[in-house]
Scaffold this active site. Structure first.
Site, mmCIF file in Angstrom:
data_model
loop_
_atom_site.group_PDB
_atom_site.id
_atom_site.type_symbol
_atom_site.label_atom_id
_atom_site.label_comp_id
_atom_site.label_asym_id
_atom_site.label_seq_id
_atom_site.Cartn_x
_atom_site.Cartn_y
_atom_site.Cartn_z
ATOM 1 N N LYS A 11 0.842 -1.200 0.000
ATOM 2 C CA LYS A 11 0.000 0.000 0.000
ATOM 3 C C LYS A 11 0.872 1.242 0.000
ATOM 4 C CE LYS A 11 0.937 1.557 4.299
ATOM 5 N NZ LYS A 11 1.529 2.877 4.609
ATOM 6 N N ASP A 137 -2.356 -1.687 10.174
ATOM 7 C CA ASP A 137 -2.506 -1.735 8.722
ATOM 8 C C ASP A 137 -3.105 -3.044 8.220
ATOM 9 O OD1 ASP A 137 -1.500 0.795 8.271
ATOM 10 O OD2 ASP A 137 0.553 0.121 7.920
#
Length: 292
Positions: A11, A137
């Site tokens: 990401k 995350d």
């Protein structure tokens, strides 16, 4: 099903703001997360022999409880009292300790995979509740796509995907401690202009306006990481010089990404940073795109 081949996607943070430090030591954040096509490869196999076995292509990575993949498998095996085990093979491609959530992505893939091969029947929401126990995350890495992330990162709202673009990622040969960056940010001392306008980035995504994203994107953690590691700023400047609409550090760094609306300019930037006149500015360089 006894075997799965999985891809664990990295990401970037299209914008990242830190709102306050909490009593528990964590920080409340507001950020826009974007999955990208750079990924690790994981082979996951169900075994009759109990226990967890992990192999990787990088000798310095731990293969025990210090690896998030291991802990992800352990979490579900212990909760559901599974009598069989798992064997995992990781081919690491995402740079390590880079601000790209590589470890979190691997853990998310394992949660998904163990749920599948043992037919545990956990929904996506149920997996995400467990994922936050591994790291802030990990829930997003289970979700994929584009999302507004709030709380400590676990409160997720799906957003429209990024408009079509190319990404150049460059990681200098340094490591940055996430704990150090957050500890030294001193949120209350930051001027108003240090905080990116996350709401405008969200609006730009709904409008599919890449240039508006570029105008409003920001990462408040750069105020610490760039001060401590000036090479991060140098990489940003070089990427911008090759025609990127904007360039930011991802997470707490040190990886920098540039967003290009012109594929030829992106390719040229990649070639120069990887093989050309700027090849010594970063240790690892990638050309990729958003994952939608």
């Amino acid at each position: 099903m006894d075997f799965l081949k999985l891809q664990a996607y990295a990401k970037i943070n299209l914008s990242l703001d830190v709102l306050r430090q909490r009593q528990d030591g964590y920080h409340d954040v507001r950020m826009v997360m974007q999955t990208i096509r750079l990924h690790d490869n994981i082979d996951l196999r169900r075994t009759r022999q109990p226990g967890i076995r992990l192999r990787t292509n990088l000798s310095f990575l731990p293969v025990n409880e210090n690896n998030l993949m291991y802990r992800a498998a352990q979490l579900l095996i212990e909760e559901f009292k599974l009598r069989e085990g798992v064997e995992m093979t990781l081919r690491k491609v995402i740079p390590v300790a880079a601000g790209l959530a590589g470890g979190s992505a691997d853990a998310a893939a394992v949660l998904y995979g163990v749920n599948r091969i043992f037919s545990l029947g956990l929904s996506a929401a149920e997996l995400q509740k467990r994922a936050v126990r591994l790291g802030a995350d990990v829930p997003f890495c289970l979700m994929h796509g584009t999302a507004l992330s709030e709380g400590i990162g676990e409160v997720l709202t799906a957003l429209p995907g990024m408009p079509e673009c190319m990404l150049v990622l460059a990681k200098p040969g340094i490591s940055v401690s996430t704990k150090y960056v957050y500890t030294n940010l001193r949120v209350d001392a930051q001027p108003p202009e240090a905080h990116p306008d996350i709401s405008r980035v969200v609006e730009a995504l709904y409008a599919a306006d890449l240039r508006a994203i570029a105008e409003n994107a920001g990462n408040i953690l750069e105020r610490v990481s760039c001060r401590e590691y000036p090479e991060i700023d140098r990489i940003k400047e070089r990427i911008l010089s090759y025609g990127a609409l904007f360039s930011l550090m991802s997470g707490s760094g040190p990886t920098v990404f540039g967003v290009f609306d012109d594929p030829d300019r992106a390719e040229h930037c990649y070639q120069e940073l990887r093989f050309g006149k700027d090849k010594n500015i970063a240790k690892q360089v990638y050309l990729t795109e958003p994952w939608k």
